[in-house]
Design a protein around this motif. Sequence first.
Motif, PDB file in Angstrom:
ATOM      1  N   GLU A  27       2.457 -11.603   9.658  1.00  0.00           N
ATOM      2  CA  GLU A  27       1.865 -10.339  10.089  1.00  0.00           C
ATOM      3  C   GLU A  27       1.481  -9.479   8.887  1.00  0.00           C
ATOM      4  OE1 GLU A  27       4.052 -12.260  13.181  1.00  0.00           O
ATOM      5  OE2 GLU A  27       4.781 -11.558  11.213  1.00  0.00           O
ATOM      6  N   GLU A  65      -1.659 -10.924   7.315  1.00  0.00           N
ATOM      7  CA  GLU A  65      -2.838 -10.537   8.086  1.00  0.00           C
ATOM      8  C   GLU A  65      -3.234  -9.098   7.782  1.00  0.00           C
ATOM      9  OE1 GLU A  65      -4.089  -9.992  12.787  1.00  0.00           O
ATOM     10  OE2 GLU A  65      -2.590 -11.493  12.233  1.00  0.00           O
ATOM     11  N   SER A  66      -2.238  -8.220   7.668  1.00  0.00           N
ATOM     12  CA  SER A  66      -2.508  -6.813   7.372  1.00  0.00           C
ATOM     13  C   SER A  66      -3.147  -6.643   6.002  1.00  0.00           C
ATOM     14  CB  SER A  66      -1.200  -6.019   7.454  1.00  0.00           C
ATOM     15  OG  SER A  66      -1.408  -4.663   7.107  1.00  0.00           O
ATOM     16  N   ARG A  81      -6.790  -7.759   6.170  1.00  0.00           N
ATOM     17  CA  ARG A  81      -7.649  -6.754   6.824  1.00  0.00           C
ATOM     18  C   ARG A  81      -7.961  -5.601   5.875  1.00  0.00           C
ATOM     19  NH1 ARG A  81      -8.457  -7.637  12.104  1.00  0.00           N
ATOM     20  NH2 ARG A  81      -6.991  -8.997  13.220  1.00  0.00           N
ATOM     21  N   ILE A  96      -9.433 -13.931   9.415  1.00  0.00           N
ATOM     22  CA  ILE A  96      -8.142 -13.249   9.478  1.00  0.00           C
ATOM     23  C   ILE A  96      -7.121 -14.130  10.191  1.00  0.00           C
ATOM     24  CG2 ILE A  96      -6.915 -11.291  10.475  1.00  0.00           C
ATOM     25  CD1 ILE A  96      -8.520 -10.401   8.140  1.00  0.00           C
ATOM     26  N   GLU A  97      -7.569 -14.796  11.247  1.00  0.00           N
ATOM     27  CA  GLU A  97      -6.666 -15.661  12.017  1.00  0.00           C
ATOM     28  C   GLU A  97      -6.110 -16.784  11.148  1.00  0.00           C
ATOM     29  OE1 GLU A  97      -9.131 -13.252  14.461  1.00  0.00           O
ATOM     30  OE2 GLU A  97      -9.749 -14.775  12.979  1.00  0.00           O
ATOM     31  N   VAL A 113      -5.721 -16.675   7.923  1.00  0.00           N
ATOM     32  CA  VAL A 113      -4.772 -16.104   6.959  1.00  0.00           C
ATOM     33  C   VAL A 113      -3.370 -16.150   7.562  1.00  0.00           C
ATOM     34  CG1 VAL A 113      -4.007 -14.001   5.805  1.00  0.00           C
ATOM     35  CG2 VAL A 113      -6.422 -14.617   5.771  1.00  0.00           C
ATOM     36  N   ALA A 114      -3.229 -15.638   8.795  1.00  0.00           N
ATOM     37  CA  ALA A 114      -1.925 -15.613   9.456  1.00  0.00           C
ATOM     38  C   ALA A 114      -1.417 -17.030   9.731  1.00  0.00           C
ATOM     39  CB  ALA A 114      -2.020 -14.819  10.758  1.00  0.00           C
ATOM     40  N   LYS A 115      -2.306 -17.928  10.175  1.00  0.00           N
ATOM     41  CA  LYS A 115      -1.910 -19.304  10.495  1.00  0.00           C
ATOM     42  C   LYS A 115      -1.371 -20.021   9.256  1.00  0.00           C
ATOM     43  CE  LYS A 115      -3.911 -23.662  12.207  1.00  0.00           C
ATOM     44  NZ  LYS A 115      -3.810 -24.427  10.925  1.00  0.00           N
TER      45      LYS A 115
END
Length: 225
Positions: A29, A32-33, A36, A75-76, A78-80
């Motif tokens: 998380e 992801e932040s 962004r 972005i997705e 990055v989190a994955k």
Amino acid sequence: MNIHEYQAKELLRGYGVAVPRGGVAYTPEEAESVARELGGPVWVVKSQIHAGGRGAGRFQDNPSGKGGVRVVTSIEDVAKNAAEMLNHVLVTKQTGPAGREVKRLYVEEGADIKRELYLGMLIDRATGRVTIIASTEGGMEIEEVAHNTPEKIVKVGIDPATGIQGYHTRKVAFALGLDGKQVGAAAKFIMAAYQAFVDLDCAIVEINPLIVTGAGDILALDAKM
């Protein structure tokens, strides 16, 4: 004292060394932040462990998968990828088979890489002087370059009585095949890195790779202190 890449870059940035923007993350998380906040369209998700070869390394529980440095375009992703790396053991040629657990990541803005170079600074034990080591063969281990193509390495010793001078930086810049505004950018970069080396009493400063972007900017893509 070993420090992580993101810590080395933060120190270098404080001296005016040009580095890409980025931020540290301890969870998917947070990764992801950070992504962004940086904005896209490309990000690099980097495992932070005290060992080199992270990009070529593989995770212990997925040896046929991706390495510890990954370029992503959403972005997705990055989190994955952060989830696939955090709390997993990364094995590189420097960690040995036991590997090291990834407890934090560095999420960095992508760069338009035109050339990859090498820049390092250390104390030459034979002369007692700070010595700049540079090569056009960026992205490779400098020991490997020294063994296979020693002619592609330039060394410039700095007299402690005078400190670093403009002609030192120009010699390095020309040896790296830089021209035009790149020479001035490289001079500023090298001066700043030298000041950081001296002020922080470093044993080594290694920028590998030092990149030239499509726009002609000089950036430290990876840093070790």
